[in-house]
Design a protein around this motif. Structure first.
Motif, mmCIF file in Angstrom:
data_model
loop_
_atom_site.group_PDB
_atom_site.id
_atom_site.type_symbol
_atom_site.label_atom_id
_atom_site.label_comp_id
_atom_site.label_asym_id
_atom_site.label_seq_id
_atom_site.Cartn_x
_atom_site.Cartn_y
_atom_site.Cartn_z
ATOM 1 N N TYR A 83 32.963 11.242 19.955
ATOM 2 C CA TYR A 83 34.160 12.007 19.612
ATOM 3 C C TYR A 83 35.216 11.782 20.686
ATOM 4 C CZ TYR A 83 37.080 16.142 18.691
ATOM 5 O OH TYR A 83 38.136 17.001 18.435
ATOM 6 N N PHE A 84 36.255 10.999 20.339
ATOM 7 C CA PHE A 84 37.328 10.671 21.287
ATOM 8 C C PHE A 84 38.696 10.876 20.609
ATOM 9 C CE2 PHE A 84 33.791 8.050 22.846
ATOM 10 C CZ PHE A 84 33.832 8.306 24.215
ATOM 11 N N PRO A 85 39.054 12.107 20.300
ATOM 12 C CA PRO A 85 40.312 12.335 19.564
ATOM 13 C C PRO A 85 41.566 11.904 20.317
ATOM 14 C CG PRO A 85 39.423 14.399 20.403
ATOM 15 C CD PRO A 85 38.356 13.355 20.610
ATOM 16 N N ALA A 86 41.644 12.208 21.595
ATOM 17 C CA ALA A 86 42.844 11.869 22.369
ATOM 18 C C ALA A 86 43.036 10.364 22.486
ATOM 19 C CB ALA A 86 42.770 12.502 23.758
ATOM 20 N N GLU A 87 41.946 9.652 22.528
ATOM 21 C CA GLU A 87 42.021 8.195 22.686
ATOM 22 C C GLU A 87 42.227 7.467 21.352
ATOM 23 O OE1 GLU A 87 39.653 9.902 26.044
ATOM 24 O OE2 GLU A 87 39.661 10.142 23.870
#
Length: 296
Positions: A83-87
């Motif tokens: 889970y890497f939403p900002a990236e």
């Protein structure tokens, strides 16, 4: 004994890292995606901003569904490690691009072909019922977009006469990723460390192949939309027109006498030369629309 040998061989093959298995499992269907008529037209340089806009619209629907389901499952141990939403998340960037291309009423203007809707429905089904399969969709989409996105951005800016400030290409700009190579290594390591039994791995691989088949259907639907546009008197390569956010005197279908439109769009613009068109097509093929698994 033959059955035991077969099972042993299968277990050994599945002992490979999931990222490697994904690449091997999708090789054939990836090639099929590259050879759809829609993608072949890109390779021939038969591309307009109209087509680019259609692709962007379909990507918006796809990523909206994908990221809705990712948010639903962000704390689920079968997905949380990747889970890497900002990236990685692309929905907001696609909204920015669509407003630039279509204007403030872009939500009312963008088409959602049946094939795109089918893709969206699959993502929602997976997210609600089999969240472990989201790994296949997230990996093939995000790492494909991240592989070579900056190259495509530069090509598109020149070929489609887009502003040097990056309007219309936010989708390809990953501000949260300072080093793409390092980040992809991190993502793969997180994905490879997910706890999955043999049966689950097989299902994830099958889902990755299904994701490519859904992409192929989207390509075919977009090609049909373009073909209908030609039949209705809207050629794929109309006369070049340019609009930026700093101008309000050009219009999607030519100047409107005595009236200026306040919505600023970048309308259908054609690459300047066949060579540039070919370069754009190749870059588009390798990086984004065809998902770009081989570059991951």
């Amino acid at each position: 004994r033959n059955m035991e040998t077969s099972q042993t061989h299968s277990s050994k093959s599945m002992s490979k890292y999931l990222s490697e298995l994904m690449k091997e499992a999708t090789k054939e269907v990836h090639e099929r995606a590259e050879n759809t008529p829609f993608m072949k037209n890109f390779q021939k340089g038969q591309v307009s901003l109209h087509e680019f806009k259609l692709v962007t619209a379909s990507l918006y629907f796809i990523y909206s569904a994908l990221e809705e389901e990712i948010e639903r499952n962000k704390d689920n141990p079968v997905f949380a490690p990747v889970y890497f939403p900002a990236e990685l998340h692309r929905k907001a960037a696609l909204e920015e691009d669509l407003e630039y291309f279509y204007g403030s009423n872009w939500k009312e203007e963008i088409p959602c072909p049946e094939a795109t809707q089918k893709y969206v429905e699959r993502l929602h089904y997976v997210g609600k019922n089999h969240p472990e399969l989201l790994v296949a969709h997230a990996y093939t989409r995000y790492l494909g977009d991240l592989s070579g996105g900056q190259v495509l951005k530069k090509i598109a800016q020149k070929a489609l006469q887009l502003p040097s400030t990056g309007e219309g290409l936010a989708f390809f700009t990953f501000n949260g990723v300072s080093n793409a190579t390092t980040f992809k290594q991190l993502y793969r390591s997180r994905m490879n460390a997910l706890e999955m039994d043999l049966a689950t791995k097989k299902r994830v691989l099958e889902e990755a192949k299904k994701e490519f088949l859904l992409n192929i259907q989207v390509f075919e639907a977009l090609q049909e939309l373009v073909s209908k546009g030609q039949q209705n008197g809207h050629p794929v390569q109309p006369k070049a027109e340019l609009r930026t956010r700093n101008t309000n005197k050009s219009y999607e279908h030519g100047p409107a006498p005595g009236k200026e439109r306040t919505n600023k769009k970048h309308t259908d613009v054609i690459p300047i030369t066949p060579l540039v068109r070919w370069i754009l097509a190749l870059g588009f093929l390798v990086t984004t629309v065809a998902v770009g698994l081989f570059a991951m």
